[in-house]
Design a protein around this motif. Structure first.
Motif, PDB file in Angstrom:
ATOM      1  N   LEU A  38      42.301 132.341  44.508  1.00 44.44           N
ATOM      2  CA  LEU A  38      41.085 133.225  44.470  1.00 44.44           C
ATOM      3  C   LEU A  38      41.768 134.814  44.827  1.00 44.44           C
ATOM      4  O   LEU A  38      41.129 135.670  44.289  1.00 44.44           O
TER       5      LEU A  38
ATOM      6  N   ARG B  88      39.177 132.594  38.792  1.00 39.93           N
ATOM      7  CA  ARG B  88      37.931 132.064  39.079  1.00 39.93           C
ATOM      8  C   ARG B  88      38.261 130.273  39.216  1.00 39.93           C
ATOM      9  O   ARG B  88      39.081 130.160  38.238  1.00 39.93           O
TER      10      ARG B  88
ATOM     11  N   GLY C 118      37.926 135.783  41.856  1.00 32.69           N
ATOM     12  CA  GLY C 118      38.213 135.629  43.073  1.00 32.69           C
ATOM     13  C   GLY C 118      37.093 134.740  43.704  1.00 32.69           C
ATOM     14  O   GLY C 118      36.898 134.816  44.908  1.00 32.69           O
TER      15      GLY C 118
END
Length: 306
Positions: free
Chosen positions: A96, A101, A24
């Motif tokens: 996110l 990622r 995130g």
């Protein structure tokens, strides 16, 4: 070409894999400005690790990834450039929030420095999401490191990042007039198709030194320091000098006279000329910052000695 970087990717996994890479989060990754070997180990590891790579140009980024032997599908690349950055940022936010990622890369160098990325980071900060910088190549710091600009006694310290001046001749000329009043070093960037126009405009700065960085880190890299008035002639001295990207460092304004001499000259000029004219001439003669001389002139006019 990917095989030549296989050992680098292995070294990246060994050196960087034990670090924490939260989900995130956006990873803002600096990429080479010309020499592919300038990638960092952490950048290689993160570019392999992330779920999605947001990029200024998906084709350019895919070519770079293949050079390093990193395999990402077209669906893992997301276009985020100057024309759609704010809108595309919301797609990044959704990814996110889903725990992915995401890396962001511009075409070359450090995102957000005269490249897209700043608006994306601003949106994520407003949303309370994390942005993680992966520092690396930058034409700004590359040129500063070799320009030999050191703080001298009485000279202004630090530098100003100006980036690209306007492509419009009138606005560009006005910007150069403002640069005359800036005592600190100034970092400029320019594209090859506009470099002659910029060189002509900078000629107004006369003897003030400028360091030219052309094609930094690439095979035909060229770095030269000369007087601003000689920049146009330098370009015309070799047709190859009109090719490639440019970073330019305008050196700090020279301190040509001690403060006491500057005050004496300013006092003499004020006795014969209007305040603004006296200040301009005093700055041209002494090399002292115009703003400081203006304040001194006001003090002299009011009868103060400070």
């Amino acid at each position: 070409m990917s095989a030549s970087y296989s050992s680098a990717r292995a070294a990246a996994r060994e050196a960087a894999s034990d670090q924490h890479y939260p989900q995130g989060a956006l990873y803002v990754v600096a990429t080479p400005i010309g020499n592919l070997a300038d990638i960092t180990l952490r950048a290689l590891h993160v570019l392999e690790l992330v779920d999605v790579i947001a990029c200024e140009d998906t084709r350019h980024t895919q070519q770079m990834l293949r050079a390093y032997g990193i395999d990402k599908s077209g669906g893992q690349l997301l276009a985020v450039h100057q024309h759609n950055e704010t809108e595309a940022a919301h797609t990044v936010v959704e990814r996110l929030r889903a725990g992915q990622r995401v890396a962001y890369v511009s075409d070359a160098g450090t995102p957000g420095v005269s490249d897209p990325g700043a608006r994306l980071a601003a949106v994520l900060v407003q949303q309370g999401l994390r942005c993680i910088p992966l520092p690396g190549a930058s034409s700004v710091t590359a040129l500063l490191s070799v320009a030999g600009v050191a703080a001298e006694s009485g000279a202004a310290s630090g530098f100003v990042f100006q980036g690209f001046l306007s492509s419009k001749s009138t606005e560009r000329a006005h910007a150069v007039q403002l640069l005359m009043q800036e005592a600190r070093a100034v970092l400029l960037l320019e594209a090859p198709h506009r470099i002659e126009a910029l060189a002509e405009a900078l000629g107004a700065l006369g003897e003030r030194p400028i360091t030219i960085g052309r094609e930094l880190t690439k095979q035909f890299e060229e770095i030269a320091t000369l007087a601003a008035r000689d920049f146009k002639a330098w370009l015309q001295g070799d047709a190859n000098r009109l090719r490639g990207e440019f970073a330019l460092l305008l050196h700090p304004a020279p301190v040509a006279a001690e403060g006491g001499d500057a005050v004496r000259i300013l006092t003499l000029l004020l006795a014969e000329l209007p305040l603004k004219t006296a200040v301009k001439l005093a700055a041209d003669i002494t090399g002292q910052p115009r703003n400081a001389l203006y304040e001194q002139a006001l003090a002299l006019k009011s009868g103060k000695t400070a």
